[in-house]
Scaffold this motif. Sequence first.
Motif, mmCIF file in Angstrom:
data_model
loop_
_atom_site.group_PDB
_atom_site.id
_atom_site.type_symbol
_atom_site.label_atom_id
_atom_site.label_comp_id
_atom_site.label_asym_id
_atom_site.label_seq_id
_atom_site.Cartn_x
_atom_site.Cartn_y
_atom_site.Cartn_z
ATOM 1 N N LEU A 155 13.858 5.292 15.931
ATOM 2 C CA LEU A 155 14.668 4.657 16.968
ATOM 3 C C LEU A 155 15.792 5.575 17.432
ATOM 4 N N ARG A 156 16.314 6.375 16.538
ATOM 5 C CA ARG A 156 17.369 7.312 16.930
ATOM 6 C C ARG A 156 16.847 8.262 18.011
ATOM 7 N N GLN A 157 15.622 8.748 17.829
ATOM 8 C CA GLN A 157 15.013 9.625 18.828
ATOM 9 C C GLN A 157 14.741 8.868 20.127
ATOM 10 N N ALA A 158 14.283 7.624 19.998
ATOM 11 C CA ALA A 158 13.967 6.824 21.183
ATOM 12 C C ALA A 158 15.189 6.598 22.061
ATOM 13 N N LEU A 159 16.360 6.511 21.439
ATOM 14 C CA LEU A 159 17.589 6.214 22.181
ATOM 15 C C LEU A 159 18.451 7.459 22.405
ATOM 16 N N GLU A 160 17.874 8.620 22.187
ATOM 17 C CA GLU A 160 18.632 9.861 22.338
ATOM 18 C C GLU A 160 19.165 9.998 23.771
ATOM 19 N N ASN A 161 20.458 10.285 23.873
ATOM 20 C CA ASN A 161 21.153 10.490 25.152
ATOM 21 C C ASN A 161 21.261 9.222 26.003
ATOM 22 N N VAL A 162 21.045 8.057 25.390
ATOM 23 C CA VAL A 162 21.184 6.793 26.112
ATOM 24 C C VAL A 162 22.637 6.332 26.052
ATOM 25 N N ASN A 163 23.174 5.935 27.190
ATOM 26 C CA ASN A 163 24.514 5.367 27.244
ATOM 27 C C ASN A 163 24.502 4.010 26.519
ATOM 28 N N PRO A 164 25.246 3.861 25.423
ATOM 29 C CA PRO A 164 25.201 2.617 24.649
ATOM 30 C C PRO A 164 25.729 1.397 25.400
ATOM 31 N N ASP A 165 26.389 1.619 26.538
ATOM 32 C CA ASP A 165 26.897 0.489 27.321
ATOM 33 C C ASP A 165 25.832 -0.110 28.232
ATOM 34 N N LEU A 166 24.706 0.591 28.396
ATOM 35 C CA LEU A 166 23.647 0.083 29.260
ATOM 36 C C LEU A 166 22.812 -0.974 28.532
ATOM 37 N N PHE A 167 22.373 -1.990 29.266
ATOM 38 C CA PHE A 167 21.495 -3.014 28.703
ATOM 39 C C PHE A 167 20.195 -2.354 28.266
ATOM 40 N N THR A 168 19.810 -2.579 26.985
ATOM 41 C CA THR A 168 18.664 -1.880 26.407
ATOM 42 C C THR A 168 17.660 -2.857 25.816
ATOM 43 N N LEU A 169 16.437 -2.765 26.314
ATOM 44 C CA LEU A 169 15.302 -3.508 25.774
ATOM 45 C C LEU A 169 14.509 -2.584 24.859
ATOM 46 N N LEU A 170 14.131 -3.079 23.685
ATOM 47 C CA LEU A 170 13.337 -2.298 22.741
ATOM 48 C C LEU A 170 11.984 -2.966 22.528
ATOM 49 N N LEU A 171 10.923 -2.178 22.635
ATOM 50 C CA LEU A 171 9.576 -2.639 22.294
ATOM 51 C C LEU A 171 9.238 -2.125 20.902
ATOM 52 N N ALA A 172 8.956 -3.050 19.981
ATOM 53 C CA ALA A 172 8.592 -2.702 18.602
ATOM 54 C C ALA A 172 7.496 -3.655 18.166
ATOM 55 N N HIS A 173 6.339 -3.141 17.852
ATOM 56 C CA HIS A 173 5.199 -4.016 17.542
ATOM 57 C C HIS A 173 5.515 -4.971 16.396
ATOM 58 N N GLU A 174 6.088 -4.459 15.316
ATOM 59 C CA GLU A 174 6.377 -5.287 14.151
ATOM 60 C C GLU A 174 7.775 -5.894 14.257
ATOM 61 N N PRO A 175 7.886 -7.217 14.230
ATOM 62 C CA PRO A 175 9.192 -7.866 14.459
ATOM 63 C C PRO A 175 10.225 -7.592 13.382
ATOM 64 N N ASP A 176 9.813 -7.396 12.141
ATOM 65 C CA ASP A 176 10.787 -7.187 11.067
ATOM 66 C C ASP A 176 11.566 -5.888 11.233
ATOM 67 N N PHE A 177 11.129 -5.036 12.164
ATOM 68 C CA PHE A 177 11.874 -3.808 12.456
ATOM 69 C C PHE A 177 13.251 -4.112 13.013
ATOM 70 N N VAL A 178 13.468 -5.346 13.437
ATOM 71 C CA VAL A 178 14.768 -5.701 14.017
ATOM 72 C C VAL A 178 15.901 -5.496 13.017
ATOM 73 N N ASP A 179 15.596 -5.543 11.730
ATOM 74 C CA ASP A 179 16.635 -5.304 10.725
ATOM 75 C C ASP A 179 17.102 -3.849 10.725
ATOM 76 N N VAL A 180 16.315 -2.972 11.333
ATOM 77 C CA VAL A 180 16.749 -1.589 11.570
ATOM 78 C C VAL A 180 17.463 -1.505 12.918
ATOM 79 N N ALA A 181 16.888 -2.166 13.922
ATOM 80 C CA ALA A 181 17.438 -2.094 15.278
ATOM 81 C C ALA A 181 18.842 -2.655 15.370
ATOM 82 N N VAL A 182 19.197 -3.536 14.456
ATOM 83 C CA VAL A 182 20.503 -4.183 14.507
ATOM 84 C C VAL A 182 21.643 -3.177 14.374
#
Length: 283
Positions: free
Chosen positions: A179-206
């Motif tokens: 996820l760090r690579q996926a969000l590289e150079n992304v402005n953290p203030d922008l609204f961000t949608l994440l696609l992750a096949h496995e839902p339990d990954f949200v505990d990392v995305a948080v």
Amino acid sequence: MNRRSFLKRSIGSLLALIGIGGGTYYYARDIEPRMLQVQNVKIMDASIPASFNDFKVVQFSDTHIGFHYSVEQLQKLVNRINEENPDLIVFTGDLVDEPHLYTWNNDLINVLQSLEAPRGKFWIYGNHDHGGYGTEKVRDVMEASGFTLLQNEHSVIEQNNERIILSGIDDVMLGSPNLRQALENVNPDLFTLLLAHEPDFVDVAVDYSVNVQLSGHSHGGQVRLPFIGHLYTPKYAEKYVEGKYLLNDGNLQLFVNRGIGTTRLPYRFLCKPELHVYTLHKE
């Protein structure tokens, strides 16, 4: 498995065996798997730009074509999606049940090509797409169908000089999610949608600047019994099974789609196939 989980699954399996005879068996095999449920959801967030008000995103997931789900059925689903006039379409993994055994032809590409979304069609790998199953073949088919792969990367969606971010990770089970690579150079203030096949990954995305995670994989359990709930969900879909969850004091929303097809067993009971239609609104 703890004692409580064991008893729950044992009792549930016994009831399923008893109840799935006769008419219930016919319903679970031939009726409910075809009863598509469309979930219309408003996503409200202060970081959504004003120009994205009423922006429509359609998510479908886990078609598992080849296992009791045909290309002809997919065509009906595509027609239903196009009726929604989405701005953006996302597919959250598991296109074909067994890619290494599936008979590939242009029919599947032609159907997927007919999906229409002016702001793009995006997809991520699921565990049935990946690993030793058919990583390259699924990728080639989706690319030929006009879908953009998000594999530990993101895309900027722009409208009237305002932007949101659509990101996606590799499959958790058989890929190398980053996820760090996926969000590289992304402005953290922008609204961000994440696609992750496995839902339990949200505990990392948080722990990242993600506003919404869209997932599949769980199938909602496929078979759900009154007072018991789902009998089984796969690894990485054990904590978050279906519907909406709020994390990080409501700052991160997770939506788990029950999927379209079935796998392992061709049944759905009290767990209809699901299509999500999200409409963005600035809070």
